[in-house]
Design an enzyme around this catalytic site. Structure first.
Site, PDB file in Angstrom:
ATOM      1  N   MET A  30      -2.301   8.599   6.056  1.00 15.01           N
ATOM      2  CA  MET A  30      -3.626   8.677   5.445  1.00 15.01           C
ATOM      3  C   MET A  30      -3.958   7.360   4.741  1.00 15.01           C
ATOM      4  O   MET A  30      -4.899   7.293   3.947  1.00 15.01           O
ATOM      5  CB  MET A  30      -3.699   9.852   4.474  1.00 15.01           C
ATOM      6  CG  MET A  30      -3.499  11.188   5.196  1.00 15.01           C
ATOM      7  SD  MET A  30      -4.212  12.579   4.338  1.00 15.01           S
ATOM      8  CE  MET A  30      -3.259  12.575   2.834  1.00 15.01           C
ATOM      9  N   GLY A  31      -3.176   6.316   5.003  1.00 16.36           N
ATOM     10  CA  GLY A  31      -3.507   4.996   4.473  1.00 16.36           C
ATOM     11  C   GLY A  31      -3.107   4.795   3.027  1.00 16.36           C
ATOM     12  O   GLY A  31      -2.297   5.545   2.487  1.00 16.36           O
ATOM     13  N   LEU A  33      -1.387   2.196   2.134  1.00 17.07           N
ATOM     14  CA  LEU A  33       0.001   2.090   2.592  1.00 17.07           C
ATOM     15  C   LEU A  33       0.919   1.495   1.532  1.00 17.07           C
ATOM     16  O   LEU A  33       0.535   0.613   0.780  1.00 17.07           O
ATOM     17  CB  LEU A  33       0.052   1.226   3.864  1.00 17.07           C
ATOM     18  CG  LEU A  33      -0.764   1.760   5.039  1.00 17.07           C
ATOM     19  CD1 LEU A  33      -0.660   0.806   6.228  1.00 17.07           C
ATOM     20  CD2 LEU A  33      -0.335   3.170   5.441  1.00 17.07           C
ATOM     21  N   HIS A  34       2.140   2.012   1.527  1.00 18.38           N
ATOM     22  CA  HIS A  34       3.183   1.493   0.643  1.00 18.38           C
ATOM     23  C   HIS A  34       4.425   1.263   1.495  1.00 18.38           C
ATOM     24  O   HIS A  34       4.420   1.515   2.718  1.00 18.38           O
ATOM     25  CB  HIS A  34       3.436   2.469  -0.510  1.00 18.38           C
ATOM     26  CG  HIS A  34       3.646   3.889  -0.074  1.00 18.38           C
ATOM     27  ND1 HIS A  34       4.735   4.285   0.662  1.00 18.38           N
ATOM     28  CD2 HIS A  34       2.874   5.001  -0.228  1.00 18.38           C
ATOM     29  CE1 HIS A  34       4.656   5.571   0.925  1.00 18.38           C
ATOM     30  NE2 HIS A  34       3.528   6.039   0.405  1.00 18.38           N
ATOM     31  N   HIS A  37       5.582   3.971   4.024  1.00 19.17           N
ATOM     32  CA  HIS A  37       4.885   3.951   5.317  1.00 19.17           C
ATOM     33  C   HIS A  37       5.403   2.794   6.186  1.00 19.17           C
ATOM     34  O   HIS A  37       5.644   2.962   7.379  1.00 19.17           O
ATOM     35  CB  HIS A  37       3.383   3.717   5.119  1.00 19.17           C
ATOM     36  CG  HIS A  37       2.654   4.801   4.392  1.00 19.17           C
ATOM     37  ND1 HIS A  37       2.063   4.593   3.170  1.00 19.17           N
ATOM     38  CD2 HIS A  37       2.393   6.094   4.714  1.00 19.17           C
ATOM     39  CE1 HIS A  37       1.465   5.704   2.784  1.00 19.17           C
ATOM     40  NE2 HIS A  37       1.647   6.644   3.690  1.00 19.17           N
ATOM     41  N   LYS A 149       9.845  12.901   2.635  1.00 15.70           N
ATOM     42  CA  LYS A 149       9.086  13.082   1.394  1.00 15.70           C
ATOM     43  C   LYS A 149       8.239  14.370   1.464  1.00 15.70           C
ATOM     44  O   LYS A 149       8.078  15.090   0.494  1.00 15.70           O
ATOM     45  CB  LYS A 149       8.214  11.842   1.191  1.00 15.70           C
ATOM     46  CG  LYS A 149       7.012  11.991   0.310  1.00 15.70           C
ATOM     47  CD  LYS A 149       7.388  11.861  -1.130  1.00 15.70           C
ATOM     48  CE  LYS A 149       6.219  11.818  -2.082  1.00 15.70           C
ATOM     49  NZ  LYS A 149       4.950  12.296  -1.650  1.00 15.70           N
ATOM     50  N   ASP A 150       7.671  14.629   2.662  1.00 16.29           N
ATOM     51  CA  ASP A 150       6.868  15.837   2.870  1.00 16.29           C
ATOM     52  C   ASP A 150       7.701  16.833   3.677  1.00 16.29           C
ATOM     53  O   ASP A 150       7.474  17.050   4.866  1.00 16.29           O
ATOM     54  CB  ASP A 150       5.561  15.464   3.573  1.00 16.29           C
ATOM     55  CG  ASP A 150       4.731  14.516   2.732  1.00 16.29           C
ATOM     56  OD1 ASP A 150       4.062  14.970   1.806  1.00 16.29           O
ATOM     57  OD2 ASP A 150       4.793  13.292   2.973  1.00 16.29           O
ATOM     58  N   SER A 185       4.286   7.011  -3.067  1.00 15.91           N
ATOM     59  CA  SER A 185       3.201   7.889  -2.629  1.00 15.91           C
ATOM     60  C   SER A 185       1.889   7.154  -2.862  1.00 15.91           C
ATOM     61  O   SER A 185       1.756   6.420  -3.849  1.00 15.91           O
ATOM     62  CB  SER A 185       3.207   9.181  -3.454  1.00 15.91           C
ATOM     63  OG  SER A 185       1.967   9.846  -3.341  1.00 15.91           O
TER      64      SER A 185
END
Ligand code: AMP
Length: 285
Positions: A30-31, A33-34, A37, A149-150, A185
Site C-alpha cells: 500500500m506504499g 515504503l520502508h 517493503h 508482520k501481517d 510500518s
C-alpha cells in the site's frame, strides 16, 4: 523501471514476460515504503527475472474511514526507492481502475477471520482477498511476497491460494524492525514524537510473553503479566494480546508439544493503530 497505471497494461506486460520465459515476482503493497517493503522487493529480485511491485491503498480493506483518509501516500518518493532495489515494473492503479464496478463477491474464511484482525476490523480480509485475487489474476506471478508482520493476512492468503488454485508460490518474509524493536510500518509515520518513543513497548510486551512461555508458565498467567506490563503505559490502549496457533490463528489455552505458537498484539497509540507478532518456533512460517 516502468510505471504501469492500467490493469490492461499490467496484464499485457506480464503476459509478454511469461511468453518470454521470464519468472515473475509480485510484491503487493500500500506504499509509503520502508525497509520492510524494500527487503521483500530485494528478495523478489534475487529469486525472479522480473519484479512487479504494486502500490494501491485498497479502500475495501479499510473499515475505518479516517484510517483510509490519513493513510500516507507518497508515490514519487516510493518510485525513487524502488528502482535501485530491483523493481522492474511499478503498478500504480487508481481506485476506478481496480474497481470499475463495486465488487459483489464476498469471501468467508470461517474461523481464520473470526479472531484478532478479522474480529476487530469487519470486512478487512474480504477486501484483502478481493484485491490480492485481482493482483494475482492481472499479473499471474510465479512467486508472491508477503510479510510475517501481517500474520493473519498470511494465513488468509495461504487459504485463498489453496482454495482458488492460484498457480504460484507464496514467500513469507520475517518482520523487519527498527533498531529499538518497533516493527516497521507505514503507519509509524503518523505517530507523534511521544508515541513513537513508547511504541517499542509493544515488541517488548511480545518478548516478555515469549520469555514467560518458554519458562513453561501457563498461558493465562502469561497473558495476565503482559497485560499488566502494558497497563503501565497509559498512551497504549490495548485492543488484543493473544497467544495463538501460528497457522490456524486460534487462541491457545495450553500449548501442546511441537505446536507453532504466535504471540499477537494490536494496540492504539493515540489515534494510530499498530499490530505486531512474534513466533515461538525456529521453523519460521
Ligand atoms: P503494506 O504496505 O503494509 O500493506 O505491506 C505490504 C507488504 O509488506 C505486506 O505483505 C506486509 O506484511 C509487508 N510488510 C509490512 N511491514 C513489514 C515489515 N516490518 N517487515 C516485513 N514485511 C513487512
Amino acid at each position: 523501471m516502468e510505471i504501469l497505471q492500467s490493469a490492461a497494461a499490467l496484464q499485457a506486460q506480464t503476459e509478454k514476460w511469461r511468453r518470454d520465459g521470464q519468472r515473475i515476482g509480485l510484491v503487493p503493497t500500500m506504499g509509503a515504503l520502508h525497509d520492510g517493503h524494500l527487503r521483500l522487493v530485494q528478495a523478489a529480485a534475487a529469486e525472479n527475472d522480473v519484479v512487479v511491485v504494486s502500490i494501491f491503498v485498497n479502500p475495501t480493506q479499510f473499515n475505518n474511514p479516517d484510517d483510509f483518509r490519513l493513510y500516507p501516500r507518497l508515490p514519487e518518493a516510493d518510485a525513487a526507492l524502488l528502482e535501485p532495489v530491483g523493481c522492474t515494473a511499478l503498478f500504480l492503479p487508481s481506485v476506478e481502475e481496480m474497481y470499475p464496478q463495486p465488487s459483489k463477491l464476498r469471501f468467508d474464511f470461517g474461523s481464520l477471520e473470526q479472531v484478532m484482525e478479522g474480529a476487530h476490523r469487519p470486512g478487512h480480509f474480504n477486501g484483502v482477498a478481493t484485491v490480492v485475487s485481482k493482483l494475482f489474476h492481472l499479473s499471474r506471478p510465479h512467486r508472491a511476497y508477503f510479510g510475517q508482520k501481517d500474520l493473519q493476512q498470511v494465513a488468509i492468503i495461504r487459504q485463498l491460494v489453496a482454495d482458488l488454485s492460484f498457480d504460484l508460490e507464496l514467500i513469507i518474509f520475517p518482520t523487519v524492525r527498527e533498531a529499538d524493536g518497533l516493527a516497521m510500518s507505514s503507519r509509524n509515520r503518523r505517530l507523534s514524537a511521544d508515541a513513537r518513543q513508547i511504541a517499542p513497548q509493544l515488541y517488548k510486551a511480545l518478548q516478555l510473553g515469549a520469555k514467560l512461555l518458554e519458562e513453561k508458565r501457563p498461558v493465562a498467567s502469561v497473558k495476565n503479566d503482559v497485560l499488566q506490563f502494558l497497563a503501565m503505559e497509559e498512551t497504549i490502549v490495548l485492543e488484543y494480546f493473544e497467544v495463538a496457533d501460528a497457522h490456524t490463528l486460534q487462541p491457545i489455552e495450553r500449548i501442546s508439544k511441537s505446536q507453532d505458537v504466535a504471540l499477537c498484539i494490536a494496540a492504539w497509540l493515540t489515534e494510530v493503530r499498530l499490530i505486531d507478532n512474534l513466533l515461538i518456533s525456529d521453523k519460521g512460517l
